[in-house]
Motif scaffolding. Sequence first.
Motif, short mmCIF file in Angstrom:
data_model
loop_
_atom_site.label_atom_id
_atom_site.label_comp_id
_atom_site.label_asym_id
_atom_site.label_seq_id
_atom_site.Cartn_x
_atom_site.Cartn_y
_atom_site.Cartn_z
N UNK A 83 36.43 151.81 58.08
CA UNK A 83 36.60 152.31 59.44
C UNK A 83 37.87 151.71 60.08
N UNK A 84 38.77 151.26 59.23
CA UNK A 84 39.96 150.54 59.70
C UNK A 84 40.74 151.34 60.75
N UNK A 85 40.90 152.62 60.50
CA UNK A 85 41.72 153.42 61.41
C UNK A 85 41.07 153.53 62.79
N UNK A 86 39.76 153.78 62.82
CA UNK A 86 39.07 153.86 64.12
C UNK A 86 39.19 152.55 64.88
N UNK A 97 41.54 150.22 64.56
CA UNK A 97 42.92 150.04 65.02
C UNK A 97 43.21 150.91 66.24
#
Lengths: 138, 135
Positions: free
Chosen positions: B63-66, B68
């Motif tokens: 879920x790194x993008x969410x 960030x």
Amino acid sequence: MEEEWVHWNPIEDLEVNFSLESILDTIDGFEVLLTPLHGEKRRLKIRFEASVASFKTTYRPFRNQLILELREKYGESFCSMSLFKVNNSKYIQWLSEDSYTISDYWMLLHYAIFTDNWIIDIVDRSNPIVEWLENPAK
Amino acid sequence: MSEKLIRWEPVKELKGIYYLDSTADTASSFELVFSDAIDENKQLQVKFSSRVKGFRSTYETFRERSLLDFYKKYDKSVYQDWTFFKLANSEYLAWLSDQSQGESEKWNLTHYLFTTMEFILDIVHNEEPVVQWLF
């Protein structure tokens, strides 16, 4: 690529509909327990040895669109079965996008379980152990 | 409407990022147990008295993008050193509305977002949980 749903038959005697008894995610693993809707006392256990990469449980009426699409694509009786695998999965694609493609290295698989009131989607790289529990619930 | 992240403080003395110890989804309740990252004996229980309408658990890495996006969008005072949030106008609720052909909008659903040490949890339900310390 278009998403493709196929029936998943990891064990015999799966021509039954289930209700969801429990989902337990602990240090000992991830486990789904299903109870046949009619008659049978045995239960079906689907067990992963560790927490899965991702899973979601959704109230079935909230997935009406999916069920309509599956019936349209594969026929009315397709959703009368309970266990599925999903190829070219949109769920896995979403994980890929949200992880900047890190999840692509995990060779993830998408399993789906349809019960009377709940739809469970499970994404992981491992295969679960599926077995019938012959003893009734205590 | 765009998503809005709201810090949620259902009990006093919450602080920091928690581990998820267990999830138990049964016919009678939906229960999560968390432990303090520093003092593992300090456990917190979040319990709904019925099965939640939607639950999603995902490895934090996926879920790194969410995450960030949240860090870019919000001031540190909102997200830093905190695990428990509510998310208004969320994409998850929009997805459920789409998937249910509008049915989910009749349920007055709340989206809870818990960003634990290893897993990101999204919970959607129409009732408030009981939250209590277990020590």
